[in-house]
Design a protein around this motif. Structure first.
Motif, PDB file in Angstrom:
ATOM      1  N   LYS A 102       0.799  -1.232   0.000  1.00  0.00           N
ATOM      2  CA  LYS A 102       0.000   0.000   0.000  1.00  0.00           C
ATOM      3  C   LYS A 102       0.827   1.274   0.000  1.00  0.00           C
ATOM      4  O   LYS A 102       0.283   2.376   0.006  1.00  0.00           O
ATOM      5  N   SER A 107     -14.049   4.679  -9.227  1.00  0.00           N
ATOM      6  CA  SER A 107     -12.999   4.041  -8.428  1.00  0.00           C
ATOM      7  C   SER A 107     -13.077   2.528  -8.585  1.00  0.00           C
ATOM      8  O   SER A 107     -14.057   1.996  -9.118  1.00  0.00           O
ATOM      9  N   GLY A 128      -7.688   0.181  -5.832  1.00  0.00           N
ATOM     10  CA  GLY A 128      -7.127   1.437  -5.334  1.00  0.00           C
ATOM     11  C   GLY A 128      -6.971   2.519  -6.387  1.00  0.00           C
ATOM     12  O   GLY A 128      -6.409   3.586  -6.131  1.00  0.00           O
ATOM     13  N   TRP A 136      -3.529   6.291  -8.127  1.00  0.00           N
ATOM     14  CA  TRP A 136      -3.472   4.922  -7.600  1.00  0.00           C
ATOM     15  C   TRP A 136      -2.819   4.917  -6.223  1.00  0.00           C
ATOM     16  O   TRP A 136      -1.692   5.375  -6.059  1.00  0.00           O
ATOM     17  N   SER A 137      -3.565   4.452  -5.251  1.00  0.00           N
ATOM     18  CA  SER A 137      -3.052   4.224  -3.905  1.00  0.00           C
ATOM     19  C   SER A 137      -3.898   3.072  -3.364  1.00  0.00           C
ATOM     20  O   SER A 137      -5.116   3.234  -3.178  1.00  0.00           O
ATOM     21  N   PRO A 138      -3.311   1.890  -3.159  1.00  0.00           N
ATOM     22  CA  PRO A 138      -4.100   0.668  -2.941  1.00  0.00           C
ATOM     23  C   PRO A 138      -4.910   0.608  -1.644  1.00  0.00           C
ATOM     24  O   PRO A 138      -5.852  -0.176  -1.546  1.00  0.00           O
ATOM     25  N   LEU A 144      -7.686   1.319   0.951  1.00  0.00           N
ATOM     26  CA  LEU A 144      -9.063   1.817   0.788  1.00  0.00           C
ATOM     27  C   LEU A 144      -9.605   2.379   2.090  1.00  0.00           C
ATOM     28  O   LEU A 144      -9.181   1.986   3.187  1.00  0.00           O
ATOM     29  N   ASN A 204     -13.312   3.061  -1.275  1.00  0.00           N
ATOM     30  CA  ASN A 204     -12.614   3.942  -2.217  1.00  0.00           C
ATOM     31  C   ASN A 204     -11.189   4.210  -1.723  1.00  0.00           C
ATOM     32  O   ASN A 204     -10.947   4.252  -0.515  1.00  0.00           O
ATOM     33  N   SER A 205     -10.270   4.415  -2.660  1.00  0.00           N
ATOM     34  CA  SER A 205      -8.881   4.671  -2.289  1.00  0.00           C
ATOM     35  C   SER A 205      -8.804   5.882  -1.357  1.00  0.00           C
ATOM     36  O   SER A 205      -9.253   6.981  -1.705  1.00  0.00           O
ATOM     37  N   LYS A 206      -8.232   5.656  -0.183  1.00  0.00           N
ATOM     38  CA  LYS A 206      -8.219   6.725   0.819  1.00  0.00           C
ATOM     39  C   LYS A 206      -7.394   7.927   0.344  1.00  0.00           C
ATOM     40  O   LYS A 206      -7.876   9.051   0.287  1.00  0.00           O
ATOM     41  N   GLY A 240      -6.197   8.428  -2.657  1.00  0.00           N
ATOM     42  CA  GLY A 240      -6.622   8.864  -3.990  1.00  0.00           C
ATOM     43  C   GLY A 240      -7.696   9.927  -3.879  1.00  0.00           C
ATOM     44  O   GLY A 240      -7.654  10.965  -4.565  1.00  0.00           O
TER      45      GLY A 240
END
Ligand code: GLU
Length: 304
Positions: free
Chosen positions: A36, A256, A260, A275-277, A279, A284-286, A288
């Motif tokens: 992550k 989304s 991520g 992209w940020s894996p 969630l 949803n990607s936190k 992102g």
């Protein structure tokens, strides 16, 4: 014009400092293996100028983001007939929520929740000669990149654990809203979700939604009216039961996925992918979401 590269740099530095990066999705076992600490952003303007930072050229599982590409292909094939089988209302519930489907007689709330995307998959299986190969070609054509592919391990992993998707497909079938076999439709759907792309490729693939239906290769795929409808659906239904929050904080249509990724766009101006894996609680990607909120705040560019 804002200094986009400097803005992306600021957002990137803020993301690196974040303590809470969210939680990687684990219900698809293959996705649980992703680190992550990955973080990337890619912006493409309507003139085709590209800006990127971080892991923006590292491929990841696009998952539900693929639903928008599948929808656009289905719209180009059968047009308005889609809406006899799928509604266009936000669900206000998680992406795999089943009860509404039964109450509403097998008509999914919208094409971006799983049940709706499974009906879209059924339409593509019926209307494409070689569904998986033809859909892959469509995504490669949009992007101008033949290296894009399905990740067979991810598709298999989801096939083994996608119980709710099987439940949803069975419900749809019981209401006669699936024409093909459940196995054929879900095989297509799991492959579609397993597509691996990076932020740069995603921004290119979504360029047509910011450019009146024409992709970066200048080919017209869908009409203005279809673009309007797809963007409206992304704005109202693109973030599970957090579409309101995304509109409130970011103010752009987007989509989304549980891998991520997020893609968002401002018609006639730009497409931006993050992209940020990890969630957040709604899937949803936190980082992102935070990054995109920061982007529209700093650039003052949103649809509102
Ligand atoms: N393939 C995933 C599923 O059907 C997609 C979920 C998502 O990204 O929202 O559960």
């Amino acid at each position: 014009m804002p200094d986009f590269q400097a803005i992306l740099e600021t957002i990137y530095q803020d993301a690196l400092k974040a303590h809470d990066k969210g939680v990687v999705a684990s219900y698809i076992p293959e996705l649980a293996k992703i680190d992550k600490s990955n973080f990337g952003i890619c912006l493409i303007t309507s003139e085709g100028k590209e800006y990127g930072i971080g892991d923006y050229k590292k491929p990841f599982s696009i998952q539900s983001i693929s639903k928008v590409l599948a929808l656009s292909k289905a719209m180009s094939l059968i047009g308005e007939a889609i809406w006899e089988r799928i509604d266009v209302e936000p669900s206000g519930n998680p992406f795999n929520f089943l009860s509404l489907l039964e109450i509403e007689n097998g008509i999914p709330r919208n094409p971006l929740i799983n049940s709706g995307a499974i009906v879209i998959a059924d339409i593509l299986v019926s209307n494409l000669n070689n569904p998986k190969a033809d859909f892959l070609k469509y995504v490669r054509d949009l992007t101008g990149d033949d290296t894009i592919n399905y990740n067979k391990e991810v598709a298999k992993s989801e096939k083994n654990t996608g119980f709710k998707n099987y439940a949803s497909a069975n419900l749809l079938k019981s209401f006669k809203n699936l024409n093909n076999s459940i196995d054929d439709v879900l095989d297509f759907y799991f492959h579609q979700c397993s597509l691996e792309m990076n932020c740069n490729q995603l921004s290119k693939a979504f360029y047509l939604f910011a450019n009146n239906g024409k992709c970066l290769q200048n080919k017209l795929h869908i009409t203005d009216r279809q673009v309007k409808r797809i963007n409206a659906l992304m704005l109202t239904c693109g973030f599970y039961d957090e579409a309101g929050e995304f509109a409130f904080e970011v103010g752009l249509p987007g989509k989304s996925g549980v891998g991520g990724g997020i893609v968002a766009l401002l018609p006639d101006e730009f497409v931006i992918s993050t992209w940020s894996p990890g969630l957040n609680k709604k899937g949803n990607s936190k980082l992102g979401m935070l990054a995109l909120a920061e982007f529209t705040t700093m650039t003052k560019q949103s649809i509102f």
